[in-house]
Design a protein around this motif. Structure first.
Motif, PDB file in Angstrom:
ATOM      1  N   SER A  15     -12.282   8.434 -10.527  1.00 56.80           N
ATOM      2  CA  SER A  15     -11.968   9.835 -10.301  1.00 56.80           C
ATOM      3  C   SER A  15     -11.710  10.102  -8.830  1.00 56.80           C
ATOM      4  CB  SER A  15     -13.125  10.708 -10.809  1.00 56.80           C
ATOM      5  OG  SER A  15     -12.858  12.062 -10.581  1.00 56.80           O
ATOM      6  N   VAL A  16     -12.527   9.521  -7.976  1.00 54.51           N
ATOM      7  CA  VAL A  16     -12.329   9.683  -6.536  1.00 54.51           C
ATOM      8  C   VAL A  16     -10.990   9.080  -6.124  1.00 54.51           C
ATOM      9  CG1 VAL A  16     -13.184   9.005  -4.271  1.00 54.51           C
ATOM     10  CG2 VAL A  16     -14.783   9.778  -6.025  1.00 54.51           C
ATOM     11  N   ARG A  17     -10.687   7.894  -6.657  1.00 58.69           N
ATOM     12  CA  ARG A  17      -9.435   7.237  -6.312  1.00 58.69           C
ATOM     13  C   ARG A  17      -8.243   8.090  -6.739  1.00 58.69           C
ATOM     14  NH1 ARG A  17      -8.900   1.448  -8.658  1.00 58.69           N
ATOM     15  NH2 ARG A  17     -10.258   0.983  -6.903  1.00 58.69           N
ATOM     16  N   LEU A  18      -8.325   8.706  -7.919  1.00 60.92           N
ATOM     17  CA  LEU A  18      -7.217   9.518  -8.400  1.00 60.92           C
ATOM     18  C   LEU A  18      -6.971  10.705  -7.483  1.00 60.92           C
ATOM     19  CD1 LEU A  18      -5.150   9.784 -10.638  1.00 60.92           C
ATOM     20  CD2 LEU A  18      -6.825  11.056 -11.988  1.00 60.92           C
ATOM     21  N   ARG A  19      -8.032  11.304  -6.970  1.00 55.23           N
ATOM     22  CA  ARG A  19      -7.854  12.417  -6.033  1.00 55.23           C
ATOM     23  C   ARG A  19      -7.223  11.939  -4.726  1.00 55.23           C
ATOM     24  NH1 ARG A  19     -12.948  14.129  -8.104  1.00 55.23           N
ATOM     25  NH2 ARG A  19     -14.053  13.196  -6.339  1.00 55.23           N
ATOM     26  N   ARG A  20      -7.550  10.732  -4.304  1.00 53.33           N
ATOM     27  CA  ARG A  20      -6.954  10.192  -3.082  1.00 53.33           C
ATOM     28  C   ARG A  20      -5.458   9.958  -3.247  1.00 53.33           C
ATOM     29  NH1 ARG A  20      -9.400   4.887  -1.105  1.00 53.33           N
ATOM     30  NH2 ARG A  20      -7.972   5.312   0.617  1.00 53.33           N
ATOM     31  N   LEU A  21      -5.019   9.722  -4.477  1.00 56.31           N
ATOM     32  CA  LEU A  21      -3.610   9.441  -4.723  1.00 56.31           C
ATOM     33  C   LEU A  21      -2.774  10.699  -4.884  1.00 56.31           C
ATOM     34  CD1 LEU A  21      -3.907   6.515  -7.300  1.00 56.31           C
ATOM     35  CD2 LEU A  21      -3.424   6.359  -4.861  1.00 56.31           C
ATOM     36  N   GLY A  83       6.423  -5.369  -2.162  1.00 56.54           N
ATOM     37  CA  GLY A  83       5.341  -4.412  -2.306  1.00 56.54           C
ATOM     38  C   GLY A  83       5.844  -2.985  -2.445  1.00 56.54           C
ATOM     39  N   GLU A  84       4.998  -2.142  -3.056  1.00 58.34           N
ATOM     40  CA  GLU A  84       5.443  -0.789  -3.400  1.00 58.34           C
ATOM     41  C   GLU A  84       5.733   0.081  -2.183  1.00 58.34           C
ATOM     42  OE1 GLU A  84       3.643  -2.393  -7.039  1.00 58.34           O
ATOM     43  OE2 GLU A  84       2.981  -2.330  -4.952  1.00 58.34           O
ATOM     44  N   LYS A  85       4.900   0.017  -1.151  1.00 58.43           N
ATOM     45  CA  LYS A  85       5.097   0.908  -0.006  1.00 58.43           C
ATOM     46  C   LYS A  85       6.457   0.701   0.653  1.00 58.43           C
ATOM     47  CE  LYS A  85       0.428   1.849   1.728  1.00 58.43           C
ATOM     48  NZ  LYS A  85      -0.412   1.776   2.936  1.00 58.43           N
ATOM     49  N   LEU A 192       3.931   6.414   2.646  1.00 53.00           N
ATOM     50  CA  LEU A 192       3.246   5.438   3.496  1.00 53.00           C
ATOM     51  C   LEU A 192       1.742   5.677   3.537  1.00 53.00           C
ATOM     52  CD1 LEU A 192       5.731   5.194   6.509  1.00 53.00           C
ATOM     53  CD2 LEU A 192       5.449   3.596   4.599  1.00 53.00           C
ATOM     54  N   ALA A 193       1.308   6.872   3.119  1.00 52.17           N
ATOM     55  CA  ALA A 193      -0.123   7.176   3.107  1.00 52.17           C
ATOM     56  C   ALA A 193      -0.835   6.598   1.883  1.00 52.17           C
ATOM     57  CB  ALA A 193      -0.333   8.694   3.152  1.00 52.17           C
ATOM     58  N   LEU A 194      -0.112   5.922   1.015  1.00 52.10           N
ATOM     59  CA  LEU A 194      -0.746   5.325  -0.159  1.00 52.10           C
ATOM     60  C   LEU A 194      -1.814   4.320   0.255  1.00 52.10           C
ATOM     61  CD1 LEU A 194       2.297   4.615  -2.508  1.00 52.10           C
ATOM     62  CD2 LEU A 194       0.359   6.104  -3.032  1.00 52.10           C
ATOM     63  N   PRO A 195      -2.998   4.397  -0.345  1.00 55.42           N
ATOM     64  CA  PRO A 195      -4.017   3.373  -0.072  1.00 55.42           C
ATOM     65  C   PRO A 195      -3.544   2.007  -0.573  1.00 55.42           C
ATOM     66  CG  PRO A 195      -4.960   5.285  -1.214  1.00 55.42           C
ATOM     67  CD  PRO A 195      -3.481   5.433  -1.285  1.00 55.42           C
ATOM     68  N   ASP A 196      -4.006   0.956   0.076  1.00 52.60           N
ATOM     69  CA  ASP A 196      -3.671  -0.384  -0.389  1.00 52.60           C
ATOM     70  C   ASP A 196      -4.252  -0.604  -1.770  1.00 52.60           C
ATOM     71  OD1 ASP A 196      -2.305  -1.059   1.918  1.00 52.60           O
ATOM     72  OD2 ASP A 196      -4.096  -1.865   2.907  1.00 52.60           O
ATOM     73  N   LEU A 197      -3.519  -1.355  -2.585  1.00 52.71           N
ATOM     74  CA  LEU A 197      -4.031  -1.723  -3.900  1.00 52.71           C
ATOM     75  C   LEU A 197      -5.225  -2.652  -3.745  1.00 52.71           C
ATOM     76  CD1 LEU A 197      -0.652  -2.330  -5.725  1.00 52.71           C
ATOM     77  CD2 LEU A 197      -2.298  -0.541  -6.277  1.00 52.71           C
ATOM     78  N   PRO A 198      -6.137  -2.654  -4.723  1.00 55.44           N
ATOM     79  CA  PRO A 198      -7.317  -3.534  -4.622  1.00 55.44           C
ATOM     80  C   PRO A 198      -6.958  -4.992  -4.380  1.00 55.44           C
ATOM     81  CG  PRO A 198      -7.564  -1.992  -6.436  1.00 55.44           C
ATOM     82  CD  PRO A 198      -6.170  -1.811  -5.914  1.00 55.44           C
ATOM     83  N   THR A 199      -5.891  -5.468  -5.023  1.00 55.62           N
ATOM     84  CA  THR A 199      -5.507  -6.870  -4.844  1.00 55.62           C
ATOM     85  C   THR A 199      -5.004  -7.134  -3.437  1.00 55.62           C
ATOM     86  OG1 THR A 199      -3.344  -6.287  -5.757  1.00 55.62           O
ATOM     87  CG2 THR A 199      -4.967  -7.260  -7.256  1.00 55.62           C
ATOM     88  N   ALA A 200      -4.387  -6.088  -2.827  1.00 55.56           N
ATOM     89  CA  ALA A 200      -3.860  -6.272  -1.474  1.00 55.56           C
ATOM     90  C   ALA A 200      -4.968  -6.312  -0.430  1.00 55.56           C
ATOM     91  CB  ALA A 200      -2.887  -5.139  -1.145  1.00 55.56           C
ATOM     92  N   ARG A 201      -6.176  -5.858  -0.790  1.00 57.66           N
ATOM     93  CA  ARG A 201      -7.283  -5.831   0.157  1.00 57.66           C
ATOM     94  C   ARG A 201      -8.129  -7.095   0.082  1.00 57.66           C
ATOM     95  NH1 ARG A 201      -7.648  -0.179  -1.428  1.00 57.66           N
ATOM     96  NH2 ARG A 201      -9.308  -0.649  -2.900  1.00 57.66           N
ATOM     97  N   ARG A 202      -7.672  -8.080  -0.708  1.00 53.51           N
ATOM     98  CA  ARG A 202      -8.440  -9.314  -0.839  1.00 53.51           C
ATOM     99  C   ARG A 202      -7.564 -10.492  -0.430  1.00 53.51           C
ATOM    100  NH1 ARG A 202      -9.926  -7.089  -5.942  1.00 53.51           N
ATOM    101  NH2 ARG A 202      -8.683  -8.679  -6.988  1.00 53.51           N
ATOM    102  N   PRO A 203      -7.367 -10.667   0.878  1.00 54.95           N
ATOM    103  CA  PRO A 203      -6.478 -11.751   1.333  1.00 54.95           C
ATOM    104  C   PRO A 203      -6.997 -13.135   0.981  1.00 54.95           C
ATOM    105  CG  PRO A 203      -7.683 -10.775   3.180  1.00 54.95           C
ATOM    106  CD  PRO A 203      -7.957  -9.918   1.996  1.00 54.95           C
ATOM    107  N   GLU A 204      -8.318 -13.231   0.739  1.00 52.80           N
ATOM    108  CA  GLU A 204      -8.842 -14.550   0.421  1.00 52.80           C
ATOM    109  C   GLU A 204      -8.527 -14.969  -1.010  1.00 52.80           C
ATOM    110  OE1 GLU A 204     -11.775 -11.485  -0.894  1.00 52.80           O
ATOM    111  OE2 GLU A 204     -10.533 -11.866   0.882  1.00 52.80           O
TER     112      GLU A 204
END
Length: 412
Positions: A15-21, A83-85, A192-204
């Motif tokens: 729910s929090v994530r949806l509001r951020r989007l 990527g989407e952005k 450009l203000a879109l938060p990074d996707l969860p997969t994009a935040r895990r470079p490892e």
């Protein structure tokens, strides 16, 4: 199983994530749809001013849809690669450039090329938004997120023509094109203000093997043949509704002003229902929206030949708007449900191609039937096709609905 039955702790992060989007996803959609809503009615007039015949002007307008068809599959490949952005921003820049050139050209061929480029950009932008929300939003909120996306597009498209009329009255065609270009650029920057996707935040995490677009489409051909056919039929009904109502109104002797009022009232009904439709899909399943929407639109087609006055046609148009409005986001939602984790973007490119083919086929079917039969026969044929679509969706949508048990997927 109703999605809303899940526990609050699990729901809260989504729910929090949806509001951020809300701003970076829905804001650009509203801006761009307002701009395009202002410009699209002017494209035919611009072509006529450049010496086009009525037939040539209609072809130029149709290049938007042709551009979308041509752009659907490449859009998936571009989103997968860059990527989407980046893709969202690039699409908006291309669209804005095409709008500026279209406003200043004295060549019909250049105008046609710009309109085609606008269609390509629209396909890329739409695919990137769809792919992003498919991954960013939890399944329990997916239908509400995507129905709201469809609703914001409807709101912008409703406002756009009024803005365009005001700009033409106060300034010129060129000012309207410039306004649309500005909204496209603003939408791209806001994306450009879109938060990074969860997969994009895990470079490892190891990157998945890149699959070719054709391999992804081939591996999921059964899904396209079943659920994809369903969305093709949904889009036939939607596009035909937009085309046949003004034709029928003109046949009954209604003037352009009255027809516009009818469209405005139907659009108002349409816009009111997008969020309730998404909530129903999330809580009870996709079938609870897909089936009633197609039944209502099919009944509207069958009732249209019985309407002969402005009031009757307006009531039928609003009735069909009810079906269309509550199904806002259904095509996007089902597409996200059936899309694989690997090759998601390429798959969604093929999915959107199914939808856009229906968007083109609907008005084409009206023209084809009307060559040999009265327009009323085309309305009846569309009603029966839409009801056939309801039966098709009743067969296949539950198989893919994530609200149902995974065991049912084995029946495909």
């Amino acid at each position: 199983m109703p999605h809303a039955d899940r526990g609050a702790p699990a729901d809260q992060p989504s729910s929090v994530r949806l509001r951020r989007l809300a701003l970076p996803i829905y804001g650009p959609t509203v801006l761009i749809s307002i701009g395009m809503g202002a410009v699209v009615p002017l494209i035919a007039l611009s072509a006529l001013d450049l010496g086009a015949t009525v037939t040539q002007a209609a072809i130029v307008v149709g290049l938007i849809g042709f551009g979308q068809l041509c752009g659907d599959l490449p859009a998936g490949a571009l989103a997968q690669r860059f990527g989407e952005k980046r893709v969202l921003l690039a699409a908006c820049v291309v669209e804005a450039t095409a709008l500026v050139v279209a406003s200043r050209t004295g060549s019909l061929a250049v105008l046609a090329a710009c309109v085609f480029a606008i269609g390509l950009s629209s396909a890329v932008f739409g695919l990137a938004r769809h792919a992003y929300l498919s991954e960013a939003v939890a399944i329990g909120f997916r239908a509400r997120a995507l129905s709201t996306l469809g609703g914001t597009f409807r709101i912008g498209s409703f406002i756009g023509p009024f803005v365009g009329a005001l700009l033409i009255e106060q300034h010129s065609f060129g000012a309207t094109y410039a306004f649309a270009a500005a909204t496209s650029l603003a939408g791209g920057l806001l994306s450009l203000a879109l938060p990074d996707l969860p997969t994009a935040r895990r470079p490892e995490a190891p990157a998945p093997a890149r699959q070719s677009m054709w391999r992804v489409l081939a591996e999921h051909r059964k899904v396209f043949a079943t659920a994809g056919t369903g969305v093709f039929l949904i889009m036939i009904a939607r596009a035909s509704r937009q085309a046949i109502i003004p034709l029928w109104a003109a046949l009954q002797g209604l003037d352009a002003t009255t027809t516009s009022i009818i469209f405005g009232l139907a659009a108002g009904v349409d816009m009111l229902l997008f969020y309730p439709g998404g909530a129903i899909m999330d809580r009870f399943g996709r079938m609870w929206v897909a089936l009633p929407a197609m039944i209502v639109m099919g009944a509207g087609f069958l009732l249209l030949p019985l309407s002969g006055t402005a009031v009757a046609i307006g009531l039928v148009a609003c009735f069909m708007g009810l079906g269309n409005g509550i199904s806002s986001g259904i095509v996007l939602t089902i597409g996200s449900d059936v899309a694989p984790d690997e090759g998601r973007r390429q798959f969604l490119g093929g999915w959107r191609l199914c939808a856009d083919l229906g968007n083109v086929a609907g008005p084409g079917l009206i023209s084809l039937v009307s060559l040999a039969f009265p327009l009323a026969a085309a309305a009846v044929a569309l009603g029966l096709i839409t009801w056939f679509g309801a039966g098709w969706l009743a067969k296949w949508v539950p198989v893919y609905d994530p609200a149902r048990k995974p065991l049912e997927s084995a029946k495909v």
